[in-house]
Design an enzyme around this catalytic site. Structure first.
Site, PDB file in Angstrom:
ATOM      1  N   ARG A 172       0.821  -1.217   0.000  1.00  0.00           N
ATOM      2  CA  ARG A 172       0.000   0.000   0.000  1.00  0.00           C
ATOM      3  C   ARG A 172       0.857   1.271   0.000  1.00  0.00           C
ATOM      4  O   ARG A 172       0.393   2.363  -0.302  1.00  0.00           O
ATOM      5  CB  ARG A 172      -0.985  -0.030   1.185  1.00  0.00           C
ATOM      6  CG  ARG A 172      -2.072   0.993   1.104  1.00  0.00           C
ATOM      7  CD  ARG A 172      -3.363   0.635   1.844  1.00  0.00           C
ATOM      8  NE  ARG A 172      -3.204  -0.189   3.011  1.00  0.00           N
ATOM      9  CZ  ARG A 172      -2.713   0.225   4.184  1.00  0.00           C
ATOM     10  NH1 ARG A 172      -2.342   1.480   4.333  1.00  0.00           N
ATOM     11  NH2 ARG A 172      -2.614  -0.614   5.186  1.00  0.00           N
ATOM     12  N   TYR A 226     -17.661  13.853 -16.693  1.00  0.00           N
ATOM     13  CA  TYR A 226     -18.075  12.444 -16.637  1.00  0.00           C
ATOM     14  C   TYR A 226     -19.173  12.296 -15.565  1.00  0.00           C
ATOM     15  O   TYR A 226     -19.077  12.918 -14.499  1.00  0.00           O
ATOM     16  CB  TYR A 226     -16.843  11.589 -16.315  1.00  0.00           C
ATOM     17  CG  TYR A 226     -17.187  10.165 -15.979  1.00  0.00           C
ATOM     18  CD1 TYR A 226     -17.752   9.329 -16.937  1.00  0.00           C
ATOM     19  CD2 TYR A 226     -16.973   9.660 -14.704  1.00  0.00           C
ATOM     20  CE1 TYR A 226     -18.087   8.026 -16.620  1.00  0.00           C
ATOM     21  CE2 TYR A 226     -17.296   8.356 -14.385  1.00  0.00           C
ATOM     22  CZ  TYR A 226     -17.861   7.542 -15.344  1.00  0.00           C
ATOM     23  OH  TYR A 226     -18.197   6.262 -15.029  1.00  0.00           O
ATOM     24  N   ASP A 257      -9.282  16.854 -16.479  1.00  0.00           N
ATOM     25  CA  ASP A 257      -9.469  15.438 -16.811  1.00  0.00           C
ATOM     26  C   ASP A 257      -9.107  15.287 -18.290  1.00  0.00           C
ATOM     27  O   ASP A 257      -9.819  15.787 -19.166  1.00  0.00           O
ATOM     28  CB  ASP A 257     -10.920  15.027 -16.537  1.00  0.00           C
ATOM     29  CG  ASP A 257     -11.145  13.534 -16.732  1.00  0.00           C
ATOM     30  OD1 ASP A 257     -10.491  12.950 -17.615  1.00  0.00           O
ATOM     31  OD2 ASP A 257     -11.997  12.948 -16.027  1.00  0.00           O
ATOM     32  N   LYS A 284      -9.410   3.742 -19.812  1.00  0.00           N
ATOM     33  CA  LYS A 284      -9.813   4.064 -21.170  1.00  0.00           C
ATOM     34  C   LYS A 284      -8.602   3.941 -22.107  1.00  0.00           C
ATOM     35  O   LYS A 284      -8.129   2.847 -22.320  1.00  0.00           O
ATOM     36  CB  LYS A 284     -10.442   5.452 -21.185  1.00  0.00           C
ATOM     37  CG  LYS A 284     -11.465   5.694 -20.029  1.00  0.00           C
ATOM     38  CD  LYS A 284     -12.713   4.867 -20.130  1.00  0.00           C
ATOM     39  CE  LYS A 284     -13.614   4.909 -18.899  1.00  0.00           C
ATOM     40  NZ  LYS A 284     -13.968   6.226 -18.374  1.00  0.00           N
TER      41      LYS A 284
END
Ligand SMILES: *Cc1c(COP(=O)(O)O)cnc(C)c1O
Length: 404
Positions: free
Chosen positions: A81, A135, A200, A225
């Site tokens: 992590r 989005y 973005d 994407k």
């Protein structure tokens, strides 16, 4: 870990790293510069969740250092992590492509946005100024105030007036999902003053646009994407300066939205073909956009000035019937894969946005959003042409024109 290098070869290695290289070269080499001297060609996948250390005093010092500034740990990793070497390769490569000092990867695009909002809210700056459309889920996250933030929606010209003393972030998408609306990033960055601007850049990718060069402090991607590019990885990433990256790593460590190393490997592999994929799909998309614009069954086509592989269009007929009629094109949400996808934003990607807000942002109920892939343009057009000509689409279209 790394094999020791003599001074001369390390110097040569550093020279290569610091010389500016073209985007296409970075796409296949960035994040991999050390491989040859380690006797490797494909990057190794490190699946360890933990790492042995016999020196716990040294570990204490390293963990204190991470708590202070969030810098990547030097030497052997400690725990999954806190950081992973395979994921770090992808981060290095993406930062090089976006032209930023650093990048921090997350389990999804939404996990990346969440970390940015937490990082700002942790400093007491809970107000966000944002431009629609975004989005659908980004809009929802801000509108619902799920993370304790408060949003003011405005247009690009209204940004300066919307800023408050507690504004921690300005957020835009360009080209925006799903209308492909564009904003002038330089002008927006200027209007933000000292408030960090997040762009973005999922739709444009660094192949078409590098927002950091125009003044964006944070560049966000749904790496699910185009960066992954094959529809088989879910990921997010923020490219930014090292100071902000440190805060994002601290949030990632504390909240746990880490990227799996296998996903990091697939993303690094995806980046190597990003420039050729984006250019090829964009050429096909521009061709399809022109054919759609000349077609009487199509009311309106949205295609960005900067180009790209996304096309949005509004039909005179029933958009649901187009979705039902496609055969080669896959009717599915998401985008940026090697194959062509089409979806109806008002039903799927932007369903979660209140209908009035959605329409106000230019997302018409007749809008279809298509992500163009790498198929042959004639095969794609044949499928679209047949779907637009299907009986259900045409019937709804003539009903609409009679009533208009
Ligand atoms: C898909 C998408 C997101 C969200 O990313 P996930 O990886 O699905 O969490 C954010 N921004 C844009 C523009 C997107 O298309």
């Amino acid at each position: 870990m790394d094999t020791p290098l003599d001074y001369a070869s390390r110097q040569a290695y550093d020279d290569v790293r610091t010389t500016s290289r073209a985007l296409d070269t970075e796409a296949v080499h960035a994040g991999r510069d050390d491989l040859a001297r380690q006797g490797l060609h494909a990057p190794p996948i490190d699946l360890s969740t933990t790492y042995p250390s016999y020196d716990s005093r040294a570990e204490a010092a390293r963990i204190d250092a991470f708590a202070a500034d969030g810098a990547e740990l030097e030497g052997t990793p400690v725990y999954g992590r806190l950081g992973n070497p395979t994921v770090a390769r992808f981060e290095t490569a993406l930062a090089r492509l976006e032209g930023t000092g650093s990048a921090v990867a997350f389990a999804s695009g939404m996990a990346a946005l969440t970390a940015v909002l937490f990082a700002r809210a942790a400093t007491g700056l809970r107000h966000v100024v944002a431009v629609r459309p975004l989005y659908g889920c980004s809009d929802h996250l801000l509108t619902a105030g799920l993370l304790g933030t408060e949003v003011t929606w405005t247009d690009p010209a209204g940004i300066a007036d919307a800023l408050r003393p507690d504004t921690g972030l300005v957020m835009v998408e360009s080209p925006a999902n799903p209308t492909l609306a564009e904003v002038d990033l330089r002008a927006v960055a200027h209007a933000c003053g000292s408030v960090p601007l997040l762009v973005d850049n999922t739709f444009a990718t660094p192949v078409l646009q590098r927002p950091a060069e125009r003044g964006a402090r944070l560049v966000l991607h749904s790496a699910t994407k185009y960066l992954g590019g094959h529809g088989d990885v879910m990921a997010g990433v923020v490219a930014c300066d090292e100071e902000f990256a440190g805060r994002l790593r601290q949030v990632r460590f504390a909240t746990g939205g880490v990227l799996h190393p296998l996903a990091g490997y697939l993303l690094l592999r995806g980046l190597s073909t990003l420039p050729v994929r984006v250019r090829a799909a964009s050429a096909t998309a521009a061709d399809l956009a022109a054919r759609l614009a000349a077609d009487p069954r199509v009311a309106r086509v949205h295609y960005p000035r900067i180009g790209g592989a996304m096309v949005a269009f509004e039909v005179h007929g029933d958009p649901h019937a187009v979705i039902r009629a496609v055969r080669l094109i896959t009717p599915a949400v998401s985008l940026g894969s090697v194959d062509t996808l089409i979806q109806h934003p008002a039903s799927i990607s932007h369903r979660i946005v209140d209908a009035e807000d959605r329409r106000g942002a230019g997302v018409s109920d007749r809008l279809l959003r298509m992500s163009v892939g790498l198929e042959d343009v004639e095969d794609l057009w044949a499928d679209l042409d047949a779907a637009l000509g299907s009986r259900a689409v045409v019937a709804a279209g003539s009903r609409a024109s009679r009533s208009a």
